[in-house]
Structure formats: C-alpha cells, structure tokens
Design a protein around this motif. Structure first.
Motif, PDB file in Angstrom:
ATOM      1  N   VAL A 206       0.818  -1.220   0.000  1.00  0.00           N
ATOM      2  CA  VAL A 206       0.000   0.000   0.000  1.00  0.00           C
ATOM      3  C   VAL A 206       0.847   1.264   0.000  1.00  0.00           C
ATOM      4  O   VAL A 206       0.297   2.370  -0.098  1.00  0.00           O
TER       5      VAL A 206
ATOM      6  N   PRO B 293       2.463   4.500  -0.809  1.00  0.00           N
ATOM      7  CA  PRO B 293       2.059   5.393  -1.909  1.00  0.00           C
ATOM      8  C   PRO B 293       3.193   5.811  -2.825  1.00  0.00           C
ATOM      9  O   PRO B 293       2.952   6.423  -3.868  1.00  0.00           O
ATOM     10  N   TYR B 294       4.421   5.526  -2.467  1.00  0.00           N
ATOM     11  CA  TYR B 294       5.577   5.893  -3.289  1.00  0.00           C
ATOM     12  C   TYR B 294       6.487   4.689  -3.475  1.00  0.00           C
ATOM     13  O   TYR B 294       6.279   3.633  -2.858  1.00  0.00           O
TER      14      TYR B 294
ATOM     15  N   LYS C  86       3.424  12.350  -3.162  1.00  0.00           N
ATOM     16  CA  LYS C  86       2.547  11.172  -3.258  1.00  0.00           C
ATOM     17  C   LYS C  86       1.800  10.925  -1.954  1.00  0.00           C
ATOM     18  O   LYS C  86       0.649  10.481  -1.966  1.00  0.00           O
ATOM     19  N   VAL C  87       2.438  11.202  -0.819  1.00  0.00           N
ATOM     20  CA  VAL C  87       1.752  11.054   0.459  1.00  0.00           C
ATOM     21  C   VAL C  87       0.671  12.123   0.597  1.00  0.00           C
ATOM     22  O   VAL C  87      -0.424  11.859   1.101  1.00  0.00           O
TER      23      VAL C  87
ATOM     24  N   ALA D  58      -0.974  13.370  -1.868  1.00  0.00           N
ATOM     25  CA  ALA D  58      -2.049  12.962  -2.773  1.00  0.00           C
ATOM     26  C   ALA D  58      -2.854  11.786  -2.234  1.00  0.00           C
ATOM     27  O   ALA D  58      -4.047  11.666  -2.519  1.00  0.00           O
ATOM     28  N   GLU D  59      -2.209  10.914  -1.428  1.00  0.00           N
ATOM     29  CA  GLU D  59      -2.894   9.723  -0.916  1.00  0.00           C
ATOM     30  C   GLU D  59      -2.607   9.548   0.580  1.00  0.00           C
ATOM     31  O   GLU D  59      -1.911   8.609   0.985  1.00  0.00           O
ATOM     32  N   PRO D  60      -3.153  10.438   1.405  1.00  0.00           N
ATOM     33  CA  PRO D  60      -2.879  10.368   2.844  1.00  0.00           C
ATOM     34  C   PRO D  60      -3.419   9.111   3.509  1.00  0.00           C
ATOM     35  O   PRO D  60      -2.878   8.663   4.520  1.00  0.00           O
ATOM     36  N   GLY D  61      -4.472   8.533   2.965  1.00  0.00           N
ATOM     37  CA  GLY D  61      -5.028   7.300   3.531  1.00  0.00           C
ATOM     38  C   GLY D  61      -4.033   6.154   3.464  1.00  0.00           C
ATOM     39  O   GLY D  61      -3.863   5.393   4.426  1.00  0.00           O
ATOM     40  N   ARG D  62      -3.348   6.050   2.327  1.00  0.00           N
ATOM     41  CA  ARG D  62      -2.331   5.004   2.188  1.00  0.00           C
ATOM     42  C   ARG D  62      -1.139   5.311   3.098  1.00  0.00           C
ATOM     43  O   ARG D  62      -0.545   4.402   3.683  1.00  0.00           O
TER      44      ARG D  62
ATOM     45  N   SER E 172      -1.322   6.763   5.973  1.00  0.00           N
ATOM     46  CA  SER E 172      -1.750   6.403   7.318  1.00  0.00           C
ATOM     47  C   SER E 172      -1.691   4.883   7.510  1.00  0.00           C
ATOM     48  O   SER E 172      -1.259   4.399   8.568  1.00  0.00           O
TER      49      SER E 172
ATOM     50  N   TRP F  12       3.623  11.890   6.609  1.00  0.00           N
ATOM     51  CA  TRP F  12       2.175  11.925   6.814  1.00  0.00           C
ATOM     52  C   TRP F  12       1.780  13.131   7.667  1.00  0.00           C
ATOM     53  O   TRP F  12       0.789  13.809   7.376  1.00  0.00           O
TER      54      TRP F  12
END
Length: 231
Positions: A39, A41-42, A54-55, A57-61, A63, A120
């Motif tokens: 998972v 993100p990078y 990238k984090v 853009a996709e903070p859920g991943r 986390s 994050w």
C-alpha cells in the motif's frame, strides 16, 4: 512438602503460553510489512520530494503504512528471537550470526517508520511538498545509519536464518526456502525493479515461512521449548 512444590511449579509453568505467543507473533511482523510495502504510496527509489507529493495525494495510504509499520516494529524482534530459539540447538553459529544481524536491523526499522510519520504529519498539517522535503532532508545522521543497519540486517539476516532452518530441519524444506528467497525478492522489488505486488510476494513468503516456524513450535513439548520455572 513435595506435593506443594510440584503444584507451585505447575502453576508457574507458562511455557505453553509462551509457545502459543511465539507462534502467533511469528508471522505478524512479516505480514504487516508485506501489506505495508503493497500500500506504500511511493517507491523506495523516489526522491524525497516525490515521496512527499505522493503522500499528500494519498494520505489514507500513508496512514495505513504507519499502522502496519507500528505492528511490524512491535513484533519483528520477538519473531526473530522465537525463530532463533528453534534453530539454535542444531545450527548454533548460523543462528547467532543471523540474530546478530536481524535484531539490530529490525530495531532500526523504527527510524524508517519515523520518516513516514514525518511525511504523513506534514501532509496532514497542510504543508506543501517542498516544505516537507526540507524538513525530511534535515534529518539527523542517525536516520542514515539506521537505514544501513535495516537493509543489511534484515536482508542478510533473513537469508542466514532461512539457511539455519534448512540445516536444522525443524521445518519443512519449502518453509526454509520461502524464508531464504523472501528478502532477495524484496530487494529486487524495492531497489532494482520497483514493484509493490512483487514486494508483497517477497515479504509474504517470509510470513508464510515464519508461520511454519510457529507451527513447529506448537508441536514441541514444553521441555523441548524451555526449562521449567523454579518452585
């Protein structure tokens, strides 16, 4: 008097519990890292600014990486120690060297998870990628040292532990092979040909191999696992 002492010894005998705890803990750490790497993100080969972007853009991943990283940090060292207890009688030298690499390597993972925490947290605070990058690149030199310990420790240590499993014959051959090849696969997927699904396979193989080690521990008698408690 003898009966009382015997009862005290029996009541204090926690070896069965420790065997079950070891069997449960063994696959948790590798499985957590397997999902973490999937998972993420990078890519590990990205520069810091790309990682930050990238984090953001996709903070859920990002986390999810922290949750699984926390589980890995808490369970990988006990897992390595438990596996070493199974192999040390029949492969003492290999086990000693493997654990001397693995345990410091796994302990160093906390620094690397700290870097993901910074990414994050920066994203969660609304900082831009440039600002997060400047903070991350101002990291203390211990972060770089921890990175070296982790990479060398967990790759070489896992291979040697797998060889110790093979030589000691405490698990099926396929389980030893799964442990041996797991980290070379991870290294390829993380550094040479960045590929998250392949990374999942690499760490997943270690989790399966460690689960087999846990099963082998459950088959032991208490006296084979550890000395009894003193009355």
């Amino acid at each position: 008097m003898t009966t009382t002492a015997a009862r005290t010894t029996t009541a204090a005998d926690t070896r069965g519990v420790s065997r079950w705890a070891a069997a449960i803990v063994l696959p948790l750490g590798p499985a957590a890292v397997a999902v973490l790497r999937f998972v993420l993100p990078y890519y590990t080969t990205d520069d810091t600014k790309a990682m930050a972007a990238k984090v953001i853009a996709e903070p859920g991943r990002g986390s999810a990486v922290l949750w699984f990283g926390c589980l890995a940090v808490l369970t990988l060292v006990p897992a390595a120690y438990a596996a070493g207890r199974l192999t040390r009688r029949r492969a003492p030298r290999l086990t000693l060297v493997a654990l001397a690499l693995l345990i410091p390597g796994y302990l160093a993972l906390g620094w690397l998870v700290g870097e993901d925490q910074l990414l994050w947290s920066g994203a969660h605070a609304g900082l831009d990628a440039g600002t997060i990058t400047r903070i991350a690149e101002a990291a203390h030199p211990t972060s770089a040292i921890a990175g070296v310990f982790f990479v060398l420790g967990h790759v070489l240590g896992t291979i040697l532990l797998g060889v110790a499993l093979w030589r000691s014959q405490v698990v099926a051959r396929w389980a030893a092979v799964a442990v041996i090849v797991s980290q070379p696969i991870h290294f390829v997927a993380a550094v040479i040909i960045p590929n998250h699904p392949l990374d999942l396979v690499g760490w997943g193989l270690q989790a399966v191999g460690f689960a087999a080690v846990g099963w082998a521990i459950l088959q032991l008698r208490n006296d084979e696992w550890d000395l009894p408690a003193l009355p």
